[in-house]
Motif scaffolding. Structure first.
Motif: not given
Length: 359
Positions: A81-107
Motif C-alpha cells: 500500500t501507499n497509504h500515508p498511515d502505512r507505517k502505523s498499519l504495519a506496526e499494528l499488523i506486527s503486534i497482531s502477528m506477535e500475539n498470534a505467535k505468542l498464543y501458539y507458542d504458549e499453547k
C-alpha cells in the motif's frame, strides 16, 4: 501448525484494512499471505531486506518490517500500500502477528510441558517454575486416563477425545503413539470415583459408536499436584497391564480397584511357581479342558451356588455336581468348599500371570 494460525489472522486483518500483505520466515519464504498462491514462494525484496541492517523500509507501493522475538528475528512483514498511515498499519499488523505467535507458542509449550511432566522428563524442582511461566495450575486435583486403542495410522481417537474434553486450559490430551493417548483431567471439587468412571465409559462408548474402535482405559491414582502426574500415569499403565492379565473382559481398569491381581503381579515368578506346584501336581492343570474351565469360572461368579450356576449354564443340577466331582478327582480339591475354592481361584490367577510373563 503455527503457519495455519498466521494465515487465519492474515485473512481477518485483510478483511478489515482492505490491503494485501504477507509474512515471510527468516529466509524470505512466504509462510502466510492474503494471496494464498504466493505461499511457499521466495519474496526477493524481503530477502534483500533481510540482508540489510534496516528494521523498517518504505518503497513506493510497499513497506517491509522485521518482526523479532526477544531480540531474535522471526519474520518479515510486507504490506502492499501507499497509504500515508502505512507505517502505523504495519506496526499494528506486527503486534497482531506477535500475539498470534505468542498464543501458539504458549499453547504448544503447555502440551509439550505436560507431556514431559507425564513422562518424568522434568526435574521436580523445575516443574513449579515452568508451570508458573506457562500459567499452568500446579496444586489442583487431576487424574490420568491412559486410553489404549487398536493400532491405527490416523489420529481419529485423539481427535474424538479432544472433542469430548475441549477445555484446553484445564484438560490436556497427549498423543503418545498410534495406540496410546493420555487424558490428564482436572477434577472438580466434589468429583468422586463414580464420576471419574463415568468419563472413562463415555470415552469407550464414543470411540465404539463413532469409529468402531475397541479401547481399554487404565485409570491412575489421583494427583494433588503436577509432580504427582507422572506417578498417576505409571499407575494407569500398571492398571492396564494387570487388567490385561487378570480381567481381560473389562475395558476400564482402575488402579485403586485391582484386588488380588495387584498382589500376584508384584510377587517374584519363582514364588508363584512354588505356589502353583504346591496346589497342582505337575500336568494336572493342563488336563482341565475348556468346558470344565468355563464351568469353574461360572461357579465362582455365582459365589459357589450350584443351582444358579446350573441355571446359567443351561444344564441339570446333577450334571454340574458330576462335573464338580470330576474336578475333585483330577485336582484333589472340592470347589464347593470355601478354602479349596480360594486356593483354586488364586492358582488360576497365578497361572495366568506366569503365562503372560513367559510370552
Amino acid at each position: 501448525m503455527a503457519f495455519k494460525v498466521f494465515q487465519s489472522v492474515v485473512q481477518r486483518i485483510r478483511d478489515t484494512i482492505g490491503y494485501d500483505f504477507g509474512i515471510t520466515d527468516s529466509s524470505g519464504v512466504i509462510i502466510a499471505s492474503t494471496v494464498e498462491e504466493e505461499i511457499g514462494l521466495v519474496h526477493d525484496d524481503c530477502v534483500d531486506f533481510l540482508n540489510s541492517n534496516s528494521t523498517y523500509v518504505e518503497k513506493s507501493d510497499m513497506v517491509m518490517k522485521k518482526i523479532d522475538n526477544n531480540g531474535r528475528l522471526d519474520f518479515v512483514l510486507y504490506l502492499l500500500t501507499n497509504h500515508p498511515d502505512r507505517k502505523s498499519l504495519a506496526e499494528l499488523i506486527s503486534i497482531s502477528m506477535e500475539n498470534a505467535k505468542l498464543y501458539y507458542d504458549e499453547k504448544y509449550d503447555k502440551s509439550n510441558f505436560m507431556k514431559n511432566v507425564l513422562l518424568g522428563n522434568i526435574l521436580p524442582g523445575d516443574i513449579t517454575i515452568r508451570a508458573k511461566e506457562l500459567r499452568v495450575k500446579n496444586d489442583c486435583r487431576r487424574i490420568v486416563y491412559l486410553v489404549r486403542t487398536e493400532k491405527t495410522r490416523e489420529l481419529y481417537a485423539y481427535n474424538i477425545i479432544q472433542s469430548l474434553f475441549p477445555n484446553n486450559s484445564k484438560d490436556y490430551i497427549i498423543l503418545l503413539d498410534d495406540q496410546n493417548t493420555v487424558l490428564i483431567k482436572e477434577l472438580k471439587e466434589k468429583e468422586d470415583s463414580d464420576e471419574i468412571h463415568k468419563k472413562a465409559r463415555i470415552i469407550i462408548d464414543t470411540l465404539s459408536s463413532e469409529l468402531m474402535i475397541k479401547a481399554n482405559i487404565g485409570i491412575g491414582t489421583e494427583a494433588d499436584s503436577l509432580r504427582d502426574v507422572a506417578r498417576s500415569y505409571k499407575d494407569a499403565q500398571t492398571a492396564l497391564k494387570i487388567g490385561q492379565i487378570f480381567e481381560s473382559e473389562k475395558n476400564i481398569v482402575d488402579y485403586n480397584h485391582l484386588g488380588i491381581g495387584r498382589l500376584i503381579y508384584q510377587l517374584p515368578t519363582t514364588l508363584c511357581r512354588l505356589f502353583l506346584n504346591e496346589v497342582f501336581k505337575e500336568g494336572v492343570f493342563e488336563t482341565i479342558d475348556s468346558e470344565t474351565m468355563i464351568t469353574i469360572q461360572k461357579f465362582f461368579e455365582n459365589n459357589l451356588n450350584v443351582s444358579e450356576t446350573s441355571r446359567q449354564l443351561f444344564i441339570h443340577r446333577n450334571t454340574l455336581v458330576y462335573r464338580l466331582d470330576k474336578i475333585q478327582k483330577i485336582t484333589g480339591m472340592d470347589l464347593r468348599k470355601f478354602d479349596d475354592a480360594i486356593y483354586f481361584k488364586v492358582a488360576m490367577m497365578v497361572k495366568r500371570y506366569l503365562d503372560d510373563v513367559s510370552k
